[in-house]
Design a protein around this motif. Structure first.
Motif, short mmCIF file in Angstrom:
data_model
loop_
_atom_site.label_atom_id
_atom_site.label_comp_id
_atom_site.label_asym_id
_atom_site.label_seq_id
_atom_site.Cartn_x
_atom_site.Cartn_y
_atom_site.Cartn_z
N GLU A 57 22.06 -14.11 -28.28
CA GLU A 57 23.42 -13.75 -27.89
C GLU A 57 24.24 -15.02 -27.77
N LEU A 58 25.36 -15.08 -28.47
CA LEU A 58 26.24 -16.24 -28.43
C LEU A 58 27.05 -16.22 -27.14
N VAL A 59 26.85 -17.25 -26.30
CA VAL A 59 27.52 -17.27 -24.99
C VAL A 59 28.45 -18.47 -24.79
N PHE A 60 28.32 -19.48 -25.66
CA PHE A 60 29.11 -20.70 -25.47
C PHE A 60 29.53 -21.20 -26.85
N ASP A 61 30.65 -20.69 -27.34
CA ASP A 61 31.04 -20.97 -28.72
C ASP A 61 31.99 -22.15 -28.83
N TYR A 62 32.52 -22.34 -30.03
CA TYR A 62 33.41 -23.48 -30.32
C TYR A 62 34.65 -23.46 -29.43
N GLY A 65 26.16 -22.45 -28.06
CA GLY A 65 25.22 -22.16 -26.99
C GLY A 65 24.78 -20.71 -27.06
N ILE A 66 23.47 -20.48 -27.14
CA ILE A 66 22.96 -19.12 -27.29
C ILE A 66 21.89 -18.83 -26.25
N ARG A 73 32.28 -17.68 -34.12
CA ARG A 73 32.61 -17.49 -32.71
C ARG A 73 32.09 -16.15 -32.21
N LYS A 74 32.29 -15.87 -30.94
CA LYS A 74 31.89 -14.59 -30.35
C LYS A 74 32.59 -13.44 -31.07
N GLY A 75 31.82 -12.40 -31.35
CA GLY A 75 32.38 -11.22 -31.97
C GLY A 75 32.58 -11.34 -33.47
N GLU A 76 32.16 -12.45 -34.08
CA GLU A 76 32.37 -12.65 -35.52
C GLU A 76 31.09 -12.48 -36.34
N GLU A 77 30.02 -12.01 -35.73
CA GLU A 77 28.79 -11.84 -36.51
C GLU A 77 29.02 -10.87 -37.66
#
Length: 700
Positions: free
Chosen positions: A572-577, A617-618, A533-537
């Motif tokens: 950049e991850l913009v549309f996650d699970y 979605g990236i 998810r966002k912020g989990e890289e």
């Protein structure tokens, strides 16, 4: 090319008797019952009543010689492709075969370049198309002959065996061979009309282990452009001169498109046009051969056979239980092949399809079409009743690796991967010298978003160290049509991973790979890590319990922890699970796809237990750079007994996880000092040096 030839024998002969003709393959026969000449050894003998002599012994090949054979075959295929003389060879061999044929019944032959196959190879029966010569695999003979015992069906020009009798003759062959080797699959490769023949045979023999490979089958003949020709031939008087239909253009493709594509690849236009003209002139000179293959009466008979075969096979589709692979051309000027391929794929229960959008009807004779690669990529090659992803696997040939590398070279071009490894003394070096040459080795690391790191990782290890890393992959890469027909997924996009050795995740596959001393790639974080998810890289999402340590210790495998960073520099991850699950339609699609796939880690808890399949979605970024760091190998040799203790095994598991985290932290810190982290700076460096020079990075 090397001297080539075939051994021909009636299709009605028993398999044991047919093998008595095998010595004719590779030398000239001096028997009074056979005709010897430059390329072909043709038997004119009819069904004998004598007892068969023992089968000649097949030479055995070591693993090393198998690999060398693969390389030699790849070189042969490249040579044929570069010479661009497939059709000339096809017509020359056809002319020779027809001139020496006695006009007898349909018969099997084995091309000289097809043998002998490797030990325990399955049987492949090639069923030809409308031309019926049996040389439709000529471009693939060398590679096919290494991994299959290959027989091709030749139907003489004057033969008038009805379709139902042809079915019976092929049935007799497969039943005899199945009785002889009941645990060996039999492949029926049907081209065009041969596809109908293969389907009819499979429908009548559901109890035999058959694998069908159908290239543009003529089951759609009722919607074919040949329909007007069929009608016309019924009314043309025999006294009027009649030349073969204009099949050369249908067979050889579109010359203009070929020229355009060559120019796009950077070849000079003058050179392209000159070579193209030579090829077309050479092919045109064989128009008389085509007339010999398809005189008017034969053509009339063949077209009637097409109608009969299509009607029979279509009426029996419901009875076909065999594993089937459809090869469909997008520019088939004879048949609506892609539309028909989709129809058959929905009707047949064990069917998959591979599409070739720029190919014509005679798919198997076209440049760039390698039947063995297609079969392997679709996971259709097996030696026994069930596919074994380890023992049935073969190393990629140089040609296959080059093709995969070319298709994915943009990844390396945009990310300029930096590869670092650790020697036994702890020294960090640029390159992959720290990866042991001898297995078993277990590479354990971090899975980037969508697995961006996979292709550069495997390709660079293979290119630099000549080591093939076998990846433990999610079962989604091996899903069949029956599981995903409602999911609109194109499974062919995963073919390259299967060719490069990926296997479905399971304890048994890991056991087999380590026991065979392979280099194995494992991501404990799996799907959850690769679709974070966002912020989990760069966050490790491993299970609480250890999963691989004791298996590695059982075989004394070296564990190499590694990190890979760079996903945040290219996207950049913009549309996650979490975002997608808020939309009812997308939530429903995620649940359907997840339920269709194999459920993993059903006993796990926490975030890693969430194995829902979805596509994040990236947004792309101006490319940065990829960095890989392989830590110091962790030895498990001699720890088998010690690591039976769960606590000690878990302690080592946590050590590996800690080392992976350390590798990630090292790379994230060091890349800040890389003057060439940005794509623009790398392009400037290459422009002032050379585009093949190695781009520097931070100081080690």
């Amino acid at each position: 090319m090397a001297v080539t030839g075939v051994s021909i024998f009636p299709a009605s002969l028993s398999p044991v008797i047919r093998r008595d003709f095998t010595p004719l393959v590779g030398k000239f026969s001096k028997s009074k019952n056979s005709i010897s000449f430059r390329r072909l050894a043709v038997s004119t003998e009819q069904t004998p009543t004598t007892t068969a002599t023992p089968t000649p012994t097949t030479r055995r090949l070591s693993e090393k010689s198998e690999e060398l054979g693969e390389a030699e075959v790849a070189a042969s295929v490249d040579e044929v492709k570069q010479n661009g003389r497939v059709w000339r060879e096809y017509f020359e061999r056809s002319k020779e075969l027809i001139s020496r044929s006695d006009g007898g019944p349909p018969r099997w032959f084995t091309p000289l370049e097809c043998g002998p196959p490797l030990k325990n190879s399955p049987l492949l029966l090639f069923l030809p198309g409308i031309l019926s010569v049996g040389l439709g695999l000529i471009k693939n003979h060398c590679r096919i002959g290494k991994i299959f015992e290959t027989w091709c069906l030749h139907i003489p020009v004057t033969d008038r065996t009805p379709f139902t009798d042809l079915v019976k003759q092929v049935e007799k062959t497969i039943r005899s061979e199945n009785d002889r080797s009941p645990n060996r699959p039999i492949y029926l490769v049907g081209e065009s009309f041969g596809g109908c023949l293969a389907l009819a045979v499979a429908a009548s023999n559901p109890d035999i282990d058959l694998v069908l490979i159908l290239a543009n089958p003529t089951t759609s003949i009722s919607r074919s452009q040949l329909q007007p020709l069929m009608t016309l031939l019924e009314f043309i008087p025999n006294q009027l001169p009649f030349s073969p239909p204009n099949m050369l253009s249908l067979m050889t493709g579109q010359p203009l498109r070929t020229a355009i594509e060559s120019v796009v690849k950077g070849l000079p236009l003058q050179q392209t046009v000159g070579e193209l003209s030579q090829d077309l002139d050479a092919i045109s000179s064989y128009l008389s051969v085509l007339a010999g293959i398809l005189p008017r009466e034969t053509l009339r008979w063949k077209l009637q056979m097409l109608k009969s075969g299509s009607a029979v096979s279509n009426s029996r589709l419901h009875a076909v239980k065999a594993q089937t692979l459809i090869l469909s051309s997008g520019r088939d000027q004879l048949l609506p092949s892609q539309e028909e391929g989709e129809r058959l794929c929905h009707v047949l229960p064990k069917c998959e399809i591979r599409k070739f959008n720029n190919s014509g009807h005679f798919l198997l004779l076209e440049d760039g079409i390698d039947l063995v690669t297609i079969i392997r990529g679709a996971s259709f090659y097996r030696r026994g009743k069930f596919l074994d992803y380890v023992s049935d696997y073969m190393l990629p040939t140089p040609t296959e690796f080059k093709k995969i590398a070319e298709d994915n070279k943009w990844i390396g071009a945009f990310t300029s991967p930096v590869m670092l490894s650790t020697l036994e003394d702890g020294k960090i070096v640029r390159g992959l010298a720290g990866i042991p040459s001898e297995g078993p080795v277990l590479l354990v690391g971090y899975h980037m978003l969508l697995g961006f790191e996979l292709v550069p990782l495997i390709a660079n290890i293979f290119r630099e160290r000549n080591i093939l890393v076998r990846g433990i992959a999610h079962p989604m890469l091996f899903m069949k049509k029956g599981n995903i027909q409602e999911m609109f997924l194109d499974v062919s996009q995963y073919d390259m991973y299967r060719i490069m050795g990926a296997v479905p995740v399971s304890a048994s596959n890991l056991f087999k790979l380590l026991s065979s001393k392979s280099h194995v790639l494992l991501y404990p974080g799996g799907v959850r890590e690769a679709s974070h998810r966002k912020g989990e890289e760069y966050k490790l999402m491993w299970p609480e319990q250890s999963e691989f340590v004791r298996m590695a210790a059982r075989f004394g495998a070296k564990i190499i922890p590694f990190g890979a960073v760079g996903e945040d520099d290219i996207s950049e991850l913009v549309f996650d699970y979490d975002d997608q699950m808020k939309i009812p339609y997308l939530k429903d699609q995620i649940e359907k796809l997840t339920n269709a796939a194999v459920n993993l880690r059903t006993d796990a808890t926490g975030e890693v237990a969430n194995q829902d399949l979805h596509l994040p979605g990236i947004l792309p970024k101006f490319p940065g750079r990829f960095y890989y760091y392989f830590g110091k190998p962790i030895e498990t040799e001699g720890l088998k007994q010690e690591l039976k203790d769960r606590d000690k095994a878990h302690e080592l598991y946590l050590q590996v996880k800690s080392e992976v985290g350390r590798c990630l932290a090292y790379l994230k810190e060091k890349r800040e000092n890389d003057p060439y982290r940005n794509l623009l700076s790398r392009l400037i460096y290459q422009a002032t040096h050379s585009f093949t020079s190695e781009i520097p990075t931070f100081k080690l």
